[in-house]
Design an enzyme around this catalytic site. Structure first.
Site, mmCIF file in Angstrom:
data_model
loop_
_atom_site.group_PDB
_atom_site.id
_atom_site.type_symbol
_atom_site.label_atom_id
_atom_site.label_comp_id
_atom_site.label_asym_id
_atom_site.label_seq_id
_atom_site.Cartn_x
_atom_site.Cartn_y
_atom_site.Cartn_z
ATOM 1 N N ARG A 1 -37.510 -0.396 4.940
ATOM 2 C CA ARG A 1 -38.005 -1.437 5.263
ATOM 3 C C ARG A 1 -38.730 -1.737 6.870
ATOM 4 N NH1 ARG A 1 -33.551 -5.759 3.625
ATOM 5 N NH2 ARG A 1 -32.272 -4.211 4.740
ATOM 6 N N LYS B 1 -21.387 7.697 -2.685
ATOM 7 C CA LYS B 1 -20.124 6.804 -2.359
ATOM 8 C C LYS B 1 -20.615 5.792 -1.533
ATOM 9 C CE LYS B 1 -16.730 7.750 0.500
ATOM 10 N NZ LYS B 1 -16.943 8.330 1.737
ATOM 11 N N ASP C 1 -20.568 13.957 -4.055
ATOM 12 C CA ASP C 1 -19.340 13.842 -3.277
ATOM 13 C C ASP C 1 -19.825 15.081 -2.517
ATOM 14 O OD1 ASP C 1 -16.980 14.573 -2.161
ATOM 15 O OD2 ASP C 1 -15.895 13.541 -3.681
ATOM 16 N N HIS C 2 -19.958 14.784 -1.099
ATOM 17 C CA HIS C 2 -20.549 15.752 -0.339
ATOM 18 C C HIS C 2 -19.486 17.079 -0.143
ATOM 19 C CE1 HIS C 2 -18.623 14.075 3.127
ATOM 20 N NE2 HIS C 2 -18.282 14.901 3.940
ATOM 21 N N LYS D 1 -19.645 21.630 0.008
ATOM 22 C CA LYS D 1 -18.949 22.442 1.181
ATOM 23 C C LYS D 1 -18.906 23.866 0.731
ATOM 24 C CE LYS D 1 -16.866 18.834 3.883
ATOM 25 N NZ LYS D 1 -17.074 18.754 5.097
ATOM 26 N N GLU E 1 -8.595 13.969 10.141
ATOM 27 C CA GLU E 1 -9.861 13.751 11.187
ATOM 28 C C GLU E 1 -9.491 13.322 12.353
ATOM 29 O OE1 GLU E 1 -13.421 12.290 8.812
ATOM 30 O OE2 GLU E 1 -11.954 11.133 8.114
ATOM 31 N N ASP F 1 -12.016 5.468 0.651
ATOM 32 C CA ASP F 1 -12.872 6.266 1.256
ATOM 33 C C ASP F 1 -12.798 7.771 1.190
ATOM 34 O OD1 ASP F 1 -15.000 6.205 3.312
ATOM 35 O OD2 ASP F 1 -13.598 7.154 4.673
ATOM 36 N N HIS G 1 -13.065 12.441 -2.598
ATOM 37 C CA HIS G 1 -12.848 13.916 -1.904
ATOM 38 C C HIS G 1 -11.517 14.607 -2.179
ATOM 39 C CE1 HIS G 1 -16.451 12.786 0.067
ATOM 40 N NE2 HIS G 1 -15.692 12.012 1.253
ATOM 41 N N LYS H 1 -7.698 9.127 9.732
ATOM 42 C CA LYS H 1 -8.265 9.401 11.008
ATOM 43 C C LYS H 1 -7.428 9.132 12.384
ATOM 44 C CE LYS H 1 -12.450 7.404 8.750
ATOM 45 N NZ LYS H 1 -13.128 8.630 8.576
HETATM 46 C C1 BG6 Z 1 -16.882 10.325 4.307
HETATM 47 C C2 BG6 Z 1 -15.967 9.360 4.541
HETATM 48 O O1 BG6 Z 1 -17.176 10.380 2.856
HETATM 49 O O2 BG6 Z 1 -16.354 11.529 4.715
HETATM 50 C C3 BG6 Z 1 -15.729 9.341 6.297
HETATM 51 O O3 BG6 Z 1 -16.688 8.187 4.488
HETATM 52 C C4 BG6 Z 1 -15.262 10.851 6.750
HETATM 53 O O4 BG6 Z 1 -14.981 8.376 6.382
HETATM 54 C C5 BG6 Z 1 -16.269 11.806 5.929
HETATM 55 O O5 BG6 Z 1 -14.952 10.603 7.917
HETATM 56 C C6 BG6 Z 1 -15.522 13.041 6.441
HETATM 57 O O6 BG6 Z 1 -16.262 14.129 6.102
HETATM 58 P P1 BG6 Z 1 -16.441 15.709 6.524
HETATM 59 O O7 BG6 Z 1 -17.597 16.546 5.899
HETATM 60 O O8 BG6 Z 1 -16.494 15.194 8.259
HETATM 61 O O9 BG6 Z 1 -15.100 16.110 6.437
#
Ligand code: BG6
Length: 455
Positions: free
Chosen positions: A51, A151, A180-181, A185, A219, A238, A243, A334
């Site tokens: 936008r 997500k 799902d990233h 990895k 984290e 989350d 993950h 976290k």
């Molecule tokens: C994300 C979460 O999907 O993954 C975050 O929403 C999290 O809260 C993150 O910090 C962690 O990803 P990575 O790649 O830093 O382990």
């Protein structure tokens, strides 16, 4: 030696939400790296759509700043940078009202057979449905079209089902790429190589030999600027729903017949469906307090009375022949002491120790797969303590750090998004979640959260 860069043909990638955080931090740098490494072909186009009132030059300036911020200096070469910026275009639009969609259609031109067209929805989930509809209504899709979402894919089973229904109303499942990233990895993909390209572990990979499995994603960061999103979600939705469960699937699944999208995803789905319900006593949750100069969760998230969990630990079980009775401990949180993601497979102790008790105990064999940082594999063993003194047992570790191998070949560890975006273009869904997987994960999570809410 297998080539490291598998070329892809020319493509169009439309990034909705192109001025947002994910695009700046991850997508733009990922695409740059692919071009820099020779994988983005001539004729590839990336069209930012958002936008914000920008023109193509303004978008290029924004992207250039993102490269400066998020790509390491050693990889930033002026020639590649200029070539990358030249692939960018921008269309201002409002996907809800549909304003600007015609301009996007004009920028894209008619769909060409064999030229993939991907729409990456890097936007809040409330825009997923409207954008899917607008793409459809404006005839922008076409047979080689793909849609990419990430997500949160729903908030519970009901909303996940509604989201799946919305997308499958407009696209075939084979066109939908749910990211799902974690699956992108390197080390997570390595789990599959480790299990299915080595003869060593698979015979031991079951309840007879495995004592327990621990999956930890700790984290050190807090919720930072994401408070409003995170507070409505919490660690369970989350991290665990996606993950951690994906990691569990890769550890627990049966060997697929082939490394192909549905063969792999069918096996993961079976694991998700075999997850045992979690007893109330088998899950704990917590919220971080302020310490060492950092603020408490409630202050960071700006949610004074919030009960949202920033930490969760639970004992899961996979009710099937391979895993019956083996606990899978999952934990994530976290603002923990250190950033570490690791999967530890602890094997059962030897059935009978033949050595004299004064020599010490045999330590449990643990195969620890470190996902980040210091990616690598560590195998804890028991050896004879070298030297005189009789038969004394001592712990020892076989340690392999992937960084050493990468350094030796002057390679860098690619970011998950580099792999995933290129897989979208290649049309390979192996590392993406299928709709039924997402639903099965929610079906297991929902009762745990419902239990919390009741109490
Ligand atoms: C994300 C979460 O999907 O993954 C975050 O929403 C999290 O809260 C993150 O910090 C962690 O990803 P990575 O790649 O830093 O382990």
């Amino acid at each position: 030696m297998v080539a490291r860069v598998v070329p892809v043909g020319a493509f169009d990638l439309v990034v909705f939400g192109a001025t947002g955080d994910l695009a700046r931090r991850k997508l733009i740098p990922a695409l740059y790296h692919r071009l820099h490494d020779g994988q983005m072909p001539d004729g590839a186009r990336v069209i930012g759509a958002a936008r914000s009132e920008l023109d193509a030059d303004g978008f290029r300036r924004m992207a250039d700043a993102a490269l400066g911020e998020f790509v390491g200096a050693s990889a930033l070469e002026p020639e590649a940078r200029a070539r990358f910026l030249a692939t960018l275009d921008y269309v201002q639009l409002d996907a809800v009202s549909g304003e600007g969609l015609e301009a996007l259609g004009a920028a894209l031109g008619p769909a060409e057979p064999g030229r993939p067209r991907a729409f990456y929805l890097s936007v809040a989930p409330r825009f997923f449905g409207p954008i899917a509809e607008q793409i459809h209504a404006h005839g922008l899709a076409g047979p080689d079209c793909r849609i990419v979402i990430e997500k949160p894919l729903g908030h519970d089973l009901a909303t996940a089902r509604a989201l799946n229904a919305c997308f499958t109303g407009h696209f075939d499942e084979r066109q939908i790429y749910r990211i799902d990233h974690y699956l992108g990895k390197e080390t997570v993909q390595n789990l599959m190589a480790l299990r299915f390209a080595n003869a060593l572990f698979e015979p031991l990979w079951n309840a007879r030999h495995v004592d327990h499995v621990q999956i930890t994603v700790a984290e050190s960061v807090g919720v930072d600027g994401r408070g409003p999103y995170y507070d409505g979600v919490g660690a369970m939705r989350d991290m665990v729903q996606n993950h951690l469960l994906q990691l569990l699937c890769l550890i627990a699944m049966e060997p697929p017949a082939r490394f192909e999208p549905d063969a792999v995803r069918d096996e993961k789905l079976k694991v998700l469906r075999a997850l045992a319900p979690v007893a109330e006593a088998d899950v704990v949750r917590g919220q971080y307090m302020g310490s060492n100069g950092s603020a408490a969760y409630t202050a960071e998230a700006e949610a004074a009375d919030s009960l949202t969990e920033s930490f969760v630990a639970l004992r899961a079980g996979v009710d099937n022949w391979r895993w019956a009775g083996v606990p899978f401990y999952l934990r994530t949180g976290k603002r923990l002491r250190a950033r570490v993601s690791e999967i530890a497979v602890a094997f059962r102790e030897v059935p009978h120790l033949i050595f004299p008790a004064r020599g010490g105990r045999a330590q449990q064999n643990v195969l620890a797969i470190r996902l980040q940082p210091d990616e690598g594999i560590r195998l804890s063993m028991t050896i004879k303590d070298p030297g005189p003194g009789g038969m004394r047992l001592a712990p020892a570790e076989l340690d392999m750090t992937f960084a050493d191998r990468l350094a030796a070949s002057a390679l860098r560890m690619p970011d998950a998004y580099e792999r995933l975006v290129m897989d979208v273009i290649r049309g390979d869904q192996t590392l993406f979640m299928r709709g039924d997987e997402v639903e099965a994960a929610w079906a297991w999570i929902d009762p745990i959260i419902a239990g919390w809410e009741e109490r």
